[in-house]
Design a protein around this motif. Structure first.
Motif, mmCIF file in Angstrom:
data_model
loop_
_atom_site.group_PDB
_atom_site.id
_atom_site.type_symbol
_atom_site.label_atom_id
_atom_site.label_comp_id
_atom_site.label_asym_id
_atom_site.label_seq_id
_atom_site.Cartn_x
_atom_site.Cartn_y
_atom_site.Cartn_z
ATOM 1 N N THR A 75 -41.086 51.230 -42.230
ATOM 2 C CA THR A 75 -40.840 51.942 -43.483
ATOM 3 C C THR A 75 -41.952 51.693 -44.485
ATOM 4 N N GLY A 76 -42.709 50.602 -44.305
ATOM 5 C CA GLY A 76 -43.870 50.377 -45.140
ATOM 6 C C GLY A 76 -45.047 51.278 -44.803
ATOM 7 N N LEU A 77 -45.027 51.853 -43.594
ATOM 8 C CA LEU A 77 -46.098 52.753 -43.174
ATOM 9 C C LEU A 77 -45.779 54.217 -43.426
ATOM 10 N N THR A 78 -44.523 54.579 -43.252
ATOM 11 C CA THR A 78 -44.147 55.993 -43.357
ATOM 12 C C THR A 78 -42.684 56.102 -43.728
ATOM 13 N N ALA A 79 -42.358 57.145 -44.497
ATOM 14 C CA ALA A 79 -40.966 57.398 -44.847
ATOM 15 C C ALA A 79 -40.236 58.132 -43.734
ATOM 16 N N VAL A 80 -40.972 58.543 -42.709
ATOM 17 C CA VAL A 80 -40.377 59.329 -41.616
ATOM 18 C C VAL A 80 -39.970 58.388 -40.488
ATOM 19 N N PRO A 81 -38.677 58.274 -40.187
ATOM 20 C CA PRO A 81 -38.254 57.413 -39.078
ATOM 21 C C PRO A 81 -38.848 57.914 -37.762
ATOM 22 N N PRO A 82 -39.061 57.032 -36.797
ATOM 23 C CA PRO A 82 -39.633 57.465 -35.520
ATOM 24 C C PRO A 82 -38.723 58.438 -34.791
ATOM 25 N N ARG A 83 -39.328 59.510 -34.340
ATOM 26 C CA ARG A 83 -38.590 60.513 -33.566
ATOM 27 C C ARG A 83 -38.374 60.061 -32.128
ATOM 28 N N LEU A 84 -39.332 59.285 -31.617
ATOM 29 C CA LEU A 84 -39.267 58.790 -30.247
ATOM 30 C C LEU A 84 -39.525 57.287 -30.243
ATOM 31 N N LEU A 85 -38.823 56.594 -29.358
ATOM 32 C CA LEU A 85 -39.071 55.187 -29.083
ATOM 33 C C LEU A 85 -39.367 55.066 -27.594
ATOM 34 N N VAL A 86 -40.588 54.661 -27.263
ATOM 35 C CA VAL A 86 -40.992 54.475 -25.875
ATOM 36 C C VAL A 86 -40.769 53.010 -25.509
ATOM 37 N N LEU A 87 -40.037 52.779 -24.429
ATOM 38 C CA LEU A 87 -39.784 51.423 -23.940
ATOM 39 C C LEU A 87 -40.677 51.186 -22.726
ATOM 40 N N THR A 88 -41.539 50.170 -22.805
ATOM 41 C CA THR A 88 -42.525 49.975 -21.745
ATOM 42 C C THR A 88 -41.924 49.368 -20.481
ATOM 43 N N GLY A 99 -31.491 49.555 -31.418
ATOM 44 C CA GLY A 99 -30.483 50.065 -32.338
ATOM 45 C C GLY A 99 -30.707 49.634 -33.767
ATOM 46 N N VAL A 100 -31.546 48.631 -33.999
ATOM 47 C CA VAL A 100 -31.852 48.146 -35.339
ATOM 48 C C VAL A 100 -33.171 48.719 -35.838
ATOM 49 N N ALA A 101 -34.208 48.656 -34.993
ATOM 50 C CA ALA A 101 -35.537 49.084 -35.426
ATOM 51 C C ALA A 101 -35.666 50.591 -35.514
ATOM 52 N N ALA A 102 -34.991 51.310 -34.629
ATOM 53 C CA ALA A 102 -35.152 52.769 -34.590
ATOM 54 C C ALA A 102 -33.864 53.443 -34.147
ATOM 55 N N PRO A 103 -32.794 53.308 -34.916
ATOM 56 C CA PRO A 103 -31.509 53.868 -34.483
ATOM 57 C C PRO A 103 -31.508 55.390 -34.391
ATOM 58 N N GLU A 104 -32.447 56.062 -35.084
ATOM 59 C CA GLU A 104 -32.466 57.532 -35.073
ATOM 60 C C GLU A 104 -33.241 58.096 -33.884
ATOM 61 N N ALA A 105 -34.000 57.254 -33.199
ATOM 62 C CA ALA A 105 -34.962 57.746 -32.214
ATOM 63 C C ALA A 105 -34.319 58.044 -30.869
ATOM 64 N N ALA A 106 -34.898 59.018 -30.182
ATOM 65 C CA ALA A 106 -34.584 59.232 -28.768
ATOM 66 C C ALA A 106 -35.406 58.237 -27.956
ATOM 67 N N LEU A 107 -34.790 57.621 -26.958
ATOM 68 C CA LEU A 107 -35.440 56.589 -26.165
ATOM 69 C C LEU A 107 -36.021 57.201 -24.899
ATOM 70 N N VAL A 108 -37.272 56.797 -24.591
ATOM 71 C CA VAL A 108 -38.000 57.308 -23.434
ATOM 72 C C VAL A 108 -38.469 56.127 -22.604
ATOM 73 N N ALA A 109 -38.308 56.204 -21.282
ATOM 74 C CA ALA A 109 -38.766 55.132 -20.405
ATOM 75 C C ALA A 109 -38.925 55.682 -18.997
ATOM 76 N N HIS A 110 -39.526 54.880 -18.125
ATOM 77 C CA HIS A 110 -39.594 55.246 -16.720
ATOM 78 C C HIS A 110 -38.191 55.211 -16.119
ATOM 79 N N GLU A 111 -37.965 56.032 -15.096
ATOM 80 C CA GLU A 111 -36.629 56.133 -14.515
ATOM 81 C C GLU A 111 -36.148 54.790 -13.946
ATOM 82 N N ASN A 112 -37.067 53.988 -13.407
ATOM 83 C CA ASN A 112 -36.655 52.674 -12.900
ATOM 84 C C ASN A 112 -36.245 51.741 -14.021
ATOM 85 N N ALA A 113 -36.901 51.869 -15.157
ATOM 86 C CA ALA A 113 -36.570 51.010 -16.288
ATOM 87 C C ALA A 113 -35.149 51.266 -16.769
#
Length: 319
Positions: A75-88, A99-113
């Motif tokens: 929130t110190g960088l941008t007023a726009v919450p992340p639209r996507l959260l990529v999980l490595t 759920g705390v850092a980016a509760p609004e975001a859609a989560l993206v990851a590899h299918e195995n993850a």
């Protein structure tokens, strides 16, 4: 793009980590590494990509408190919450704080993850019961992919790449081709011993070859300081050493734990979390004796051997 006048490569807030070892480092225009020093067990890095009034987050943090710190940095960088959260990958220090850092975001990851997250649940918390984990949870990805996927943050392309088993069987490498920035997850660690118990030694070596083809200028590792392409060669050198001592141990009829004791730290005594060599040797032994890359091993039992190799002490976790 960001409205910030921070020199590239410098940290925010005076250029040094705060009392919790957290710093925000701009690695390209509108691209930030959220680094948690020194990077040992569960002190993982995250990333923020901004563009066109949009934002994307790469990974989260292990505990509720640290995930809230990541949210505050966002929130110190941008007023726009992340639209996507990529999980490595699936490990809790990278996913528990979603759920705390980016509760609004859609989560993206590899299918195995996604599968590995569902299987592991909150199991990581049981390894360090004294840690104040807070309100953490496992939120499964909404979107998965198999080999590669390109998403866009404004006009900035962000490529999600999977090159096979490496740190785990479901790693995502986040590549910004226009900026030469690679968010490597735990495929690459900086100043920390690699950890391949749930992945593959040979697969990681192949992945490093593929990453050299990308020619990244800046590497944000899953743990430890931001680095350059030299991190690929340093990691490869460790893996070649690991394979050499595994072959020697196997030939002598030693166990992975005995091999680790005989070999010592080798050329890497300055890296954190040296006890991981035991888990890495279990993976190397398995592959050298014909096991499939990424085949399941007894993680809990082997973690116990890592504790034994660490003088009977639980590895330090400062999350």
């Amino acid at each position: 793009m960001t409205g910030l006048s921070v020199p590239r490569g410098a940290a925010l807030h005076g250029g040094a980590a705060d009392a919790d070892g957290i710093r925000l480092q701009e690695v390209a225009d509108g691209v930030f590494a959220h680094v948690q020093d020194p990077g040992g067990w569960c002190l993982s890095n995250a990333g923020v990509v901004l563009g066109g009034g949009e934002s994307l987050l790469v990974d989260t943090a292990a505990t509720e408190r640290r995930a809230r710190r990541l949210r505050a940095a966002l929130t110190g960088l941008t007023a726009v919450p992340p639209r996507l959260l990529v999980l490595t990958h699936f490990h809790g220090d990278h996913v528990f704080g979603a759920g705390v850092a980016a509760p609004e975001a859609a989560l993206v990851a590899h299918e195995n993850a996604r599968r590995e997250m569902a299987e592991a649940g909150l199991g990581l918390t049981g390894l360090w019961p004294a840690v104040d984990w807070g309100r953490v949870e496992v939120r499964l990805p909404h979107l998965t992919y198999r080999d590669r996927l390109t998403v866009h943050v404004g006009e900035r392309p962000v490529e999600l790449l999977h090159f096979g088993p490496a740190h785990t069987t479901g790693d995502t490498l986040v590549w910004l081709p226009e900026d030469g920035v690679l968010f490597a997850g735990d495929v690459l660690l900086s100043g920390c011993t690699p950890f391949l118990l749930m992945g593959s030694v040979r697969g990681t070596l192949r992945t490093l070859d593929r990453l050299r083809e990308l020619a990244p200028r800046t590497v944000v590792p899953g743990h430890g300081p931001v680095a350059g392409p030299e991190l690929l060669d340093e990691t490869a050198a460790y893996l070649e050493w690991l394979l050499s001592i595994a072959e020697t141990g196997l030939a002598a009829g030693l166990s992975p734990l005995e091999t680790a004791r005989d070999a010592g730290p080798g050329p890497f005594p300055h890296w954190l979390d040296g006890e991981r060599v035991v888990g890495n040797l279990h993976r190397a032994f398995a592959e050298l004796t014909g096991a499939a890359e990424g085949a399941a091993l007894d993680v809990v039992r082997i973690f116990g051997e890592m504790v034994e190799h660490n003088g009977g002490r639980l590895p330090e976790c400062y999350a």
